[in-house]
Design a protein around this motif. Sequence first.
Motif, PDB file in Angstrom:
ATOM      1  N   ASP B  74       0.859  -1.128   0.184  1.00 34.88           N
ATOM      2  CA  ASP B  74       0.059  -0.180  -0.114  1.00 34.88           C
ATOM      3  C   ASP B  74       0.748   1.265   0.156  1.00 34.88           C
ATOM      4  OD1 ASP B  74      -1.115  -0.083   3.562  1.00 34.88           O
ATOM      5  OD2 ASP B  74       0.995  -0.520   2.455  1.00 34.88           O
ATOM      6  N   SER B  75       0.194   2.384  -0.378  1.00 32.31           N
ATOM      7  CA  SER B  75       1.055   3.575  -0.516  1.00 32.31           C
ATOM      8  C   SER B  75       0.114   4.859   0.221  1.00 32.31           C
ATOM      9  CB  SER B  75       1.040   3.928  -2.066  1.00 32.31           C
ATOM     10  OG  SER B  75       1.630   4.952  -2.325  1.00 32.31           O
ATOM     11  N   THR B  76       0.811   5.904   0.624  1.00 27.72           N
ATOM     12  CA  THR B  76       0.297   7.059   1.203  1.00 27.72           C
ATOM     13  C   THR B  76       0.741   8.104   0.229  1.00 27.72           C
ATOM     14  OG1 THR B  76       0.434   6.053   3.409  1.00 27.72           O
ATOM     15  CG2 THR B  76       0.024   8.506   3.267  1.00 27.72           C
ATOM     16  N   LEU B  77      -0.041   9.058   0.019  1.00 29.17           N
ATOM     17  CA  LEU B  77       0.232  10.421  -0.640  1.00 29.17           C
ATOM     18  C   LEU B  77      -0.307  11.520   0.261  1.00 29.17           C
ATOM     19  CD1 LEU B  77       1.087  11.836  -3.292  1.00 29.17           C
ATOM     20  CD2 LEU B  77      -1.484  12.201  -3.847  1.00 29.17           C
ATOM     21  N   LYS B  78       0.755  12.339   0.701  1.00 25.55           N
ATOM     22  CA  LYS B  78       0.758  13.396   1.549  1.00 25.55           C
ATOM     23  C   LYS B  78       0.883  14.792   0.662  1.00 25.55           C
ATOM     24  CE  LYS B  78       2.238  10.807   5.635  1.00 25.55           C
ATOM     25  NZ  LYS B  78       3.220  10.613   6.612  1.00 25.55           N
ATOM     26  N   ILE B  79      -0.017  15.858   1.207  1.00 23.35           N
ATOM     27  CA  ILE B  79       0.344  17.091   0.790  1.00 23.35           C
ATOM     28  C   ILE B  79       0.183  17.970   2.095  1.00 23.35           C
ATOM     29  CG2 ILE B  79      -0.692  19.027  -0.485  1.00 23.35           C
ATOM     30  CD1 ILE B  79      -2.549  17.076  -1.866  1.00 23.35           C
ATOM     31  N   GLN B  80       1.469  18.827   2.083  1.00 26.18           N
ATOM     32  CA  GLN B  80       1.573  19.829   3.059  1.00 26.18           C
ATOM     33  C   GLN B  80       2.792  20.785   2.804  1.00 26.18           C
ATOM     34  OE1 GLN B  80       3.532  17.603   6.577  1.00 26.18           O
ATOM     35  NE2 GLN B  80       2.979  19.317   8.240  1.00 26.18           N
ATOM     36  N   PRO B  81       2.179  22.021   2.901  1.00 25.69           N
ATOM     37  CA  PRO B  81       0.860  22.670   3.275  1.00 25.69           C
ATOM     38  C   PRO B  81      -0.025  22.471   2.093  1.00 25.69           C
ATOM     39  CG  PRO B  81       2.342  24.578   2.954  1.00 25.69           C
ATOM     40  CD  PRO B  81       3.201  23.237   2.776  1.00 25.69           C
ATOM     41  N   ALA B  82      -1.345  22.429   2.063  1.00 23.68           N
ATOM     42  CA  ALA B  82      -2.159  22.372   0.855  1.00 23.68           C
ATOM     43  C   ALA B  82      -2.330  23.983   0.218  1.00 23.68           C
ATOM     44  CB  ALA B  82      -3.402  21.786   1.060  1.00 23.68           C
ATOM     45  N   LYS B  83      -2.519  24.169  -0.851  1.00 22.32           N
ATOM     46  CA  LYS B  83      -2.813  25.336  -1.730  1.00 22.32           C
ATOM     47  C   LYS B  83      -4.204  25.286  -2.221  1.00 22.32           C
ATOM     48  CE  LYS B  83       1.742  26.945  -2.800  1.00 22.32           C
ATOM     49  NZ  LYS B  83       2.593  27.446  -3.981  1.00 22.32           N
ATOM     50  N   LEU B  84      -4.882  26.349  -2.520  1.00 17.80           N
ATOM     51  CA  LEU B  84      -6.102  26.040  -3.230  1.00 17.80           C
ATOM     52  C   LEU B  84      -6.101  25.469  -4.554  1.00 17.80           C
ATOM     53  CD1 LEU B  84      -7.331  29.958  -2.880  1.00 17.80           C
ATOM     54  CD2 LEU B  84      -7.975  27.897  -1.498  1.00 17.80           C
ATOM     55  N   GLU B  85      -5.107  25.579  -5.174  1.00 18.61           N
ATOM     56  CA  GLU B  85      -5.023  24.736  -6.710  1.00 18.61           C
ATOM     57  C   GLU B  85      -4.873  23.312  -6.679  1.00 18.61           C
ATOM     58  OE1 GLU B  85      -2.818  27.253  -5.561  1.00 18.61           O
ATOM     59  OE2 GLU B  85      -0.606  26.711  -6.292  1.00 18.61           O
ATOM     60  N   ASP B  86      -4.554  22.893  -5.233  1.00 22.49           N
ATOM     61  CA  ASP B  86      -4.433  21.406  -5.208  1.00 22.49           C
ATOM     62  C   ASP B  86      -5.737  20.697  -5.117  1.00 22.49           C
ATOM     63  OD1 ASP B  86      -1.966  21.703  -2.542  1.00 22.49           O
ATOM     64  OD2 ASP B  86      -1.800  21.705  -4.966  1.00 22.49           O
ATOM     65  N   SER B  87      -7.008  21.456  -4.966  1.00 22.78           N
ATOM     66  CA  SER B  87      -8.440  20.800  -5.194  1.00 22.78           C
ATOM     67  C   SER B  87      -8.266  20.102  -6.433  1.00 22.78           C
ATOM     68  CB  SER B  87      -9.534  22.008  -5.246  1.00 22.78           C
ATOM     69  OG  SER B  87      -9.459  22.614  -3.981  1.00 22.78           O
ATOM     70  N   ALA B  88      -8.693  18.538  -6.318  1.00 24.24           N
ATOM     71  CA  ALA B  88      -8.857  17.725  -7.257  1.00 24.24           C
ATOM     72  C   ALA B  88      -9.185  16.197  -6.595  1.00 24.24           C
ATOM     73  CB  ALA B  88      -7.271  17.666  -7.792  1.00 24.24           C
ATOM     74  N   VAL B  89      -9.241  15.420  -7.663  1.00 22.03           N
ATOM     75  CA  VAL B  89      -9.294  14.070  -7.241  1.00 22.03           C
ATOM     76  C   VAL B  89      -8.286  13.482  -7.485  1.00 22.03           C
ATOM     77  CG1 VAL B  89     -10.468  11.783  -7.749  1.00 22.03           C
ATOM     78  CG2 VAL B  89     -11.929  14.049  -8.397  1.00 22.03           C
ATOM     79  N   TYR B  90      -7.543  12.727  -6.276  1.00 20.13           N
ATOM     80  CA  TYR B  90      -6.198  12.083  -6.374  1.00 20.13           C
ATOM     81  C   TYR B  90      -6.752  10.490  -6.594  1.00 20.13           C
ATOM     82  CZ  TYR B  90      -4.281  16.480  -5.151  1.00 20.13           C
ATOM     83  OH  TYR B  90      -4.154  17.715  -5.380  1.00 20.13           O
TER      84      TYR B  90
END
Lengths: 111, 117
Positions: B74-90
Amino acid sequence: GQQVMQIPQYQHVQEGEDFTTYCNSSTTLSNIQWYKQRPGGHPVFLIQLVKSGEVKKQKRLTFQFGEAKKNSSLHITATQTTDVGTYFCAGRQTSGSRLTFGEGTQLTVNP
Amino acid sequence: EAGVAQSPRYKIIEKRQSVAFWCNPISGHATLYWYQQILGQGPKLLIQFQNNGVVDDSQLPKDRFSAERLKGVDSTLKIQPAKLEDSAVYLCASSLARTSGSHGELFFGEGSRLTVL
């Protein structure tokens, strides 16, 4: 970097009409795949083409891979309402393993 | 056969917060992909793993995004810190491909929809 372009972006048809979407790559591809994404869903694999000039059929769907392996097309004969969705091509470069998706063609079918 | 599992399905956060997504690929699939799909666009590859090694992360914004695939499953994807343009489906996908140059269809999960306010 590699670019994969699709046209048209949108296509509205009456049920029973035919539909075609075209895919063009800026570089030669080792293979091309096609996916369908229903509204609110995730991409689902349809087919993979590998050989230059290859043509494959799935019922009412016909897929072609260009002789130069830089373009492809998907043709749907006599569309049905179940064909609604966005169709993506995805090309893999000859020099790498990355699968690059086009922007998709969104198909709507009016009953 | 169980498909690709992803969680959470939906996440709403404020900008500058952090978020993590989890993916469990189809059993036996050596290759795992994370794609970002912004509304109205095609999926864009963020990172590709072959077993637990990274094959391609050239399009991953490494200043804020990180991903790992410990033990090659399994895998983990992390975003830190998030920006408005990161709004999406992963979207997480897996394939049987056992070498980085081999070909194979991708099986996608349902995706994790992120909204950054």
